[in-house]
Design a protein around this motif. Structure first.
Motif, mmCIF file in Angstrom:
data_model
loop_
_atom_site.group_PDB
_atom_site.id
_atom_site.type_symbol
_atom_site.label_atom_id
_atom_site.label_comp_id
_atom_site.label_asym_id
_atom_site.label_seq_id
_atom_site.Cartn_x
_atom_site.Cartn_y
_atom_site.Cartn_z
ATOM 1 N N HIS A 80 0.832 -1.211 0.000
ATOM 2 C CA HIS A 80 0.000 0.000 0.000
ATOM 3 C C HIS A 80 0.860 1.251 0.000
ATOM 4 C CE1 HIS A 80 -3.432 2.530 0.821
ATOM 5 N NE2 HIS A 80 -4.203 1.471 0.665
ATOM 6 N N SER A 81 0.377 2.298 -0.649
ATOM 7 C CA SER A 81 1.126 3.555 -0.718
ATOM 8 C C SER A 81 0.986 4.396 0.560
ATOM 9 C CB SER A 81 0.678 4.378 -1.930
ATOM 10 O OG SER A 81 -0.655 4.847 -1.761
ATOM 11 N N TYR A 82 -0.009 4.113 1.385
ATOM 12 C CA TYR A 82 -0.197 4.861 2.630
ATOM 13 C C TYR A 82 0.586 4.203 3.760
ATOM 14 C CZ TYR A 82 -4.399 7.047 0.521
ATOM 15 O OH TYR A 82 -5.281 7.731 -0.270
ATOM 16 N N ILE A 87 -7.942 -0.660 6.390
ATOM 17 C CA ILE A 87 -8.162 -2.062 6.044
ATOM 18 C C ILE A 87 -9.296 -2.567 6.923
ATOM 19 C CG2 ILE A 87 -7.188 -4.380 5.881
ATOM 20 C CD1 ILE A 87 -4.390 -3.098 5.802
ATOM 21 N N LEU A 88 -10.427 -2.841 6.304
ATOM 22 C CA LEU A 88 -11.596 -3.381 6.994
ATOM 23 C C LEU A 88 -11.955 -4.698 6.319
ATOM 24 C CD1 LEU A 88 -13.726 -0.108 6.962
ATOM 25 C CD2 LEU A 88 -12.261 -0.918 8.812
ATOM 26 N N HIS A 89 -12.398 -5.681 7.090
ATOM 27 C CA HIS A 89 -12.803 -6.936 6.459
ATOM 28 C C HIS A 89 -13.953 -7.585 7.210
ATOM 29 C CE1 HIS A 89 -10.357 -9.197 9.452
ATOM 30 N NE2 HIS A 89 -9.495 -8.213 9.296
ATOM 31 N N TRP A 90 -14.779 -8.299 6.441
ATOM 32 C CA TRP A 90 -15.938 -8.973 6.992
ATOM 33 C C TRP A 90 -16.340 -10.120 6.067
ATOM 34 C CZ3 TRP A 90 -15.821 -4.355 4.556
ATOM 35 C CH2 TRP A 90 -16.636 -4.182 3.447
ATOM 36 N N GLN A 91 -17.132 -11.047 6.607
ATOM 37 C CA GLN A 91 -17.594 -12.193 5.830
ATOM 38 C C GLN A 91 -18.871 -11.860 5.086
ATOM 39 O OE1 GLN A 91 -18.207 -15.573 8.391
ATOM 40 N NE2 GLN A 91 -16.125 -16.304 8.061
ATOM 41 N N ALA A 92 -19.050 -12.526 3.943
ATOM 42 C CA ALA A 92 -20.271 -12.386 3.160
ATOM 43 C C ALA A 92 -20.630 -13.738 2.565
ATOM 44 C CB ALA A 92 -20.070 -11.354 2.048
ATOM 45 N N ARG A 93 -21.908 -14.006 2.420
ATOM 46 C CA ARG A 93 -22.385 -15.248 1.809
ATOM 47 C C ARG A 93 -22.569 -15.031 0.313
ATOM 48 N NH1 ARG A 93 -21.937 -19.821 4.207
ATOM 49 N NH2 ARG A 93 -22.615 -19.577 6.320
ATOM 50 N N PRO A 94 -21.800 -15.730 -0.519
ATOM 51 C CA PRO A 94 -21.953 -15.584 -1.963
ATOM 52 C C PRO A 94 -23.038 -16.512 -2.501
ATOM 53 C CG PRO A 94 -20.164 -17.084 -1.512
ATOM 54 C CD PRO A 94 -20.668 -16.597 -0.169
ATOM 55 N N SER A 95 -23.457 -16.239 -3.717
ATOM 56 C CA SER A 95 -24.305 -17.204 -4.419
ATOM 57 C C SER A 95 -23.459 -18.450 -4.695
ATOM 58 C CB SER A 95 -24.810 -16.614 -5.736
ATOM 59 O OG SER A 95 -23.716 -16.430 -6.627
ATOM 60 N N HIS A 96 -24.120 -19.549 -5.012
ATOM 61 C CA HIS A 96 -23.376 -20.794 -5.272
ATOM 62 C C HIS A 96 -22.386 -20.622 -6.418
ATOM 63 C CE1 HIS A 96 -25.338 -23.464 -2.433
ATOM 64 N NE2 HIS A 96 -26.447 -22.796 -2.687
ATOM 65 N N ALA A 97 -22.838 -20.081 -7.518
ATOM 66 C CA ALA A 97 -21.981 -19.959 -8.705
ATOM 67 C C ALA A 97 -20.819 -19.008 -8.444
ATOM 68 C CB ALA A 97 -22.796 -19.502 -9.906
ATOM 69 N N TYR A 98 -21.094 -17.855 -7.843
ATOM 70 C CA TYR A 98 -20.024 -16.888 -7.589
ATOM 71 C C TYR A 98 -19.045 -17.441 -6.566
ATOM 72 C CZ TYR A 98 -17.636 -12.450 -7.008
ATOM 73 O OH TYR A 98 -16.675 -11.476 -6.981
ATOM 74 N N GLY A 99 -19.549 -18.077 -5.523
ATOM 75 C CA GLY A 99 -18.676 -18.643 -4.498
ATOM 76 C C GLY A 99 -17.751 -19.714 -5.058
ATOM 77 N N ALA A 100 -18.291 -20.565 -5.937
ATOM 78 C CA ALA A 100 -17.468 -21.613 -6.554
ATOM 79 C C ALA A 100 -16.404 -20.996 -7.450
ATOM 80 C CB ALA A 100 -18.349 -22.577 -7.341
ATOM 81 N N TRP A 101 -16.784 -19.997 -8.234
ATOM 82 C CA TRP A 101 -15.822 -19.328 -9.111
ATOM 83 C C TRP A 101 -14.720 -18.659 -8.286
ATOM 84 C CZ3 TRP A 101 -14.950 -14.017 -9.077
ATOM 85 C CH2 TRP A 101 -13.994 -13.587 -10.013
ATOM 86 N N ALA A 102 -15.115 -17.951 -7.241
ATOM 87 C CA ALA A 102 -14.128 -17.250 -6.411
ATOM 88 C C ALA A 102 -13.161 -18.245 -5.773
ATOM 89 C CB ALA A 102 -14.833 -16.412 -5.337
#
Length: 110
Positions: A80-82, A87-102
């Motif tokens: 990072h340049s700063y 930096i913030l992070h959290w969980q998310a539930r993806p769709s089946h197709a997107y989750g598999a691709w990711a």
């Protein structure tokens, strides 16, 4: 009942401009630490060293998996340049197709 896909982790950070944001995103993608990075131009208002500041920045929303999270956080800190990046992070539930691709796109051990 269908099994839910594994959660993804969303990581939010900002960079000073589009060039720096693109360079950071490219590193995360090429290292197979993130499946996707989205960009959005924003204006930020914050207190820094006792003064109210305003800045045009680019916000990055980084999508990764649990195995990739620590590597993403470490890469942001290193690249990072700063000096003190958001930096913030959290969980998310993806769709089946997107989750598999990711999940197939991320290999933090590569």
């Amino acid at each position: 009942m269908a099994q839910h896909p594994d959660p993804l982790w969303l990581v939010l950070t900002t960079e000073a401009d589009q060039q720096r944001a693109s360079a950071l995103a490219e590193q995360l993608i090429s290292r197979e630490l993130a499946a996707c990075v989205s960009f959005q131009a924003i204006q930020s208002c914050y207190r820094w060293e006792g003064r109210v500041e305003r800045a045009d920045e680019v916000q990055l929303l980084i999508k990764t998996t649990a195995p990739g999270l620590n590597a993403v956080l470490g890469a942001i800190e290193a690249l990072h340049s700063y000096n003190n990046p958001e930096i913030l992070h959290w969980q998310a539930r993806p769709s089946h197709a997107y989750g598999a691709w990711a999940a197939a796109s991320i290999n933090p051990d590569a």
